[in-house]
Design a protein around this motif. Structure first.
Motif, PDB file in Angstrom:
ATOM      1  N   GLY A 128      41.568  30.934  34.617  1.00 45.87           N
ATOM      2  CA  GLY A 128      41.498  31.674  35.859  1.00 45.87           C
ATOM      3  C   GLY A 128      42.705  31.495  36.750  1.00 45.87           C
ATOM      4  N   THR A 129      42.814  32.405  37.703  1.00 45.83           N
ATOM      5  CA  THR A 129      43.829  32.312  38.741  1.00 45.83           C
ATOM      6  C   THR A 129      43.120  32.464  40.086  1.00 45.83           C
ATOM      7  OG1 THR A 129      45.972  33.166  39.506  1.00 45.83           O
ATOM      8  CG2 THR A 129      44.413  34.793  38.658  1.00 45.83           C
ATOM      9  N   LEU A 130      43.440  31.583  41.020  1.00 46.38           N
ATOM     10  CA  LEU A 130      42.719  31.525  42.291  1.00 46.38           C
ATOM     11  C   LEU A 130      43.308  32.517  43.289  1.00 46.38           C
ATOM     12  CD1 LEU A 130      40.670  30.179  44.205  1.00 46.38           C
ATOM     13  CD2 LEU A 130      42.435  28.475  44.732  1.00 46.38           C
ATOM     14  N   VAL A 131      42.423  33.301  43.873  1.00 49.72           N
ATOM     15  CA  VAL A 131      42.782  34.204  44.959  1.00 49.72           C
ATOM     16  C   VAL A 131      42.062  33.723  46.216  1.00 49.72           C
ATOM     17  CG1 VAL A 131      42.598  36.551  45.853  1.00 49.72           C
ATOM     18  CG2 VAL A 131      43.165  36.172  43.442  1.00 49.72           C
ATOM     19  N   ALA A 154      46.178  34.382  32.617  1.00 50.16           N
ATOM     20  CA  ALA A 154      46.209  35.102  33.895  1.00 50.16           C
ATOM     21  C   ALA A 154      47.204  34.475  34.849  1.00 50.16           C
ATOM     22  CB  ALA A 154      44.817  35.103  34.515  1.00 50.16           C
ATOM     23  N   SER A 155      47.749  35.296  35.722  1.00 53.56           N
ATOM     24  CA  SER A 155      48.666  34.832  36.756  1.00 53.56           C
ATOM     25  C   SER A 155      48.628  35.797  37.927  1.00 53.56           C
ATOM     26  CB  SER A 155      50.093  34.722  36.204  1.00 53.56           C
ATOM     27  OG  SER A 155      50.557  35.995  35.783  1.00 53.56           O
ATOM     28  N   VAL A 170      37.984  32.538  41.942  1.00 60.40           N
ATOM     29  CA  VAL A 170      38.836  32.393  40.765  1.00 60.40           C
ATOM     30  C   VAL A 170      38.640  33.642  39.911  1.00 60.40           C
ATOM     31  CG1 VAL A 170      39.261  31.095  38.649  1.00 60.40           C
ATOM     32  CG2 VAL A 170      38.762  29.883  40.784  1.00 60.40           C
ATOM     33  N   TYR A 171      39.718  34.297  39.571  1.00 57.66           N
ATOM     34  CA  TYR A 171      39.673  35.525  38.779  1.00 57.66           C
ATOM     35  C   TYR A 171      40.043  35.197  37.339  1.00 57.66           C
ATOM     36  CZ  TYR A 171      38.985  38.293  42.948  1.00 57.66           C
ATOM     37  OH  TYR A 171      38.452  38.836  44.090  1.00 57.66           O
ATOM     38  N   TYR A 196      46.035  44.256  34.027  1.00 61.32           N
ATOM     39  CA  TYR A 196      46.405  44.136  35.425  1.00 61.32           C
ATOM     40  C   TYR A 196      45.207  44.427  36.322  1.00 61.32           C
ATOM     41  CZ  TYR A 196      50.913  44.723  33.168  1.00 61.32           C
ATOM     42  OH  TYR A 196      51.989  44.586  32.328  1.00 61.32           O
ATOM     43  N   LEU A 197      45.227  43.809  37.488  1.00 59.86           N
ATOM     44  CA  LEU A 197      44.242  44.113  38.514  1.00 59.86           C
ATOM     45  C   LEU A 197      44.996  44.204  39.831  1.00 59.86           C
ATOM     46  CD1 LEU A 197      41.188  44.584  38.965  1.00 59.86           C
ATOM     47  CD2 LEU A 197      41.055  42.190  39.721  1.00 59.86           C
TER      48      LEU A 197
END
Length: 112
Positions: free
Chosen positions: A105-108, A5-6, A88-89, A75-76
């Motif tokens: 995960g990727t942090l939002v 993820a990114s 974290v997604y 994609y999201l």
């Protein structure tokens, strides 16, 4: 199957971000794919899924704001972000045998 993820980052409330998840390996075996999110110190919560036929599911908290899609990646698209979307997604995928795969995960972070 490997997932990466990114796309996470810091955004102001009301802003937008699009997360991507690159898939590699035996991707032909995948059926449903999706995104979870994990709040600090808590378990994972399902955000959205899309089947290989295009059927989608969204958690009530994100309906109308998030859009999930897939091609060779997952994609999201997130719009009108709120501070409570901070998490974290993680992207995920299931294969035809019911095995579930996870990406890192990727942090939002959404600032108010």
């Amino acid at each position: 199957v490997q997932l990466q993820a990114s796309g996470g980052g810091l955004v102001e409330a009301g802003g937008s971000l699009t997360l991507s998840c690159a898939a590699s390996g035996s991707t032909h075996s995948l059926t449903d794919v999706g995104w979870y999110r994990q709040y600090s110190g808590m378990g994972r919560a399902l955000v959205a899924t899309v089947s290989n036929g295009g059927s989608t599911y969204y958690d009530d908290a994100v309906k109308g704001r998030f859009t999930i899609s897939r091609d060779s990646a997952i994609y999201l698209q997130m719009k009108n972000l709120k501070p409570e979307d901070t998490a974290v997604y993680l992207c995920t995928a299931w294969d035809g045998k019911g095995l579930q795969y996870w990406g890192r995960g990727t942090l939002v972070t959404v600032s108010s």
